[in-house]
Design a protein around this motif. Structure first.
Motif: not given
Length: 108
Positions: A46, A89, A96-97, A99-101, A103-104, A106-107
């Motif tokens: 990740t 996390v 996935q866990a 990646e979700e963290l 993603s902040h 990435d945006s």
């Protein structure tokens, strides 16, 4: 930025961490922790191709940085931006866990 491979035994101060600009992923754990070792392949996949500073910090009783973040279980991953916690996390078991963290970051 490349992922750190070893836990730093000497941690920065909380003030130093809070003063970091941009995105920083703090990873608290130890080299002998089974949960930490299991999370390493997940982190490798990740963290690839992400422009996020990675601080891998050895934690334990009496370690002030981990206590300042109220770390209780390893590994604990904390994503920060300009000294502010965006999310965390604890003991990730899937990409996935993480990646979700991340993603902040990435945006942005």
């Amino acid at each position: 930025m490349p992922m750190n491979e070893t836990y730093a035994t000497s941690a920065p101060s909380r003030d130093e961490v809070d003063a970091l600009d941009g995105y920083t992923l703090l990873e608290f754990g130890t080299a002998w922790c089974g949960h930490c070792r299991s999370a390493q392949p997940l982190l490798h996949s990740t963290m690839a191709d992400r422009d996020v500073r990675h601080l891998k910090i050895e934690d334990g009783p009496g370690r002030p940085l981990g206590r300042s973040f109220r770390v209780k279980l390893w590994p604990t991953l904390i994503l920060m931006r300009d000294g502010q916690e965006l999310g965390r996390v604890v003991r990730p078991t899937s990409t996935q866990a993480i990646e979700e963290l991340l993603s902040h970051a990435d945006s942005a």
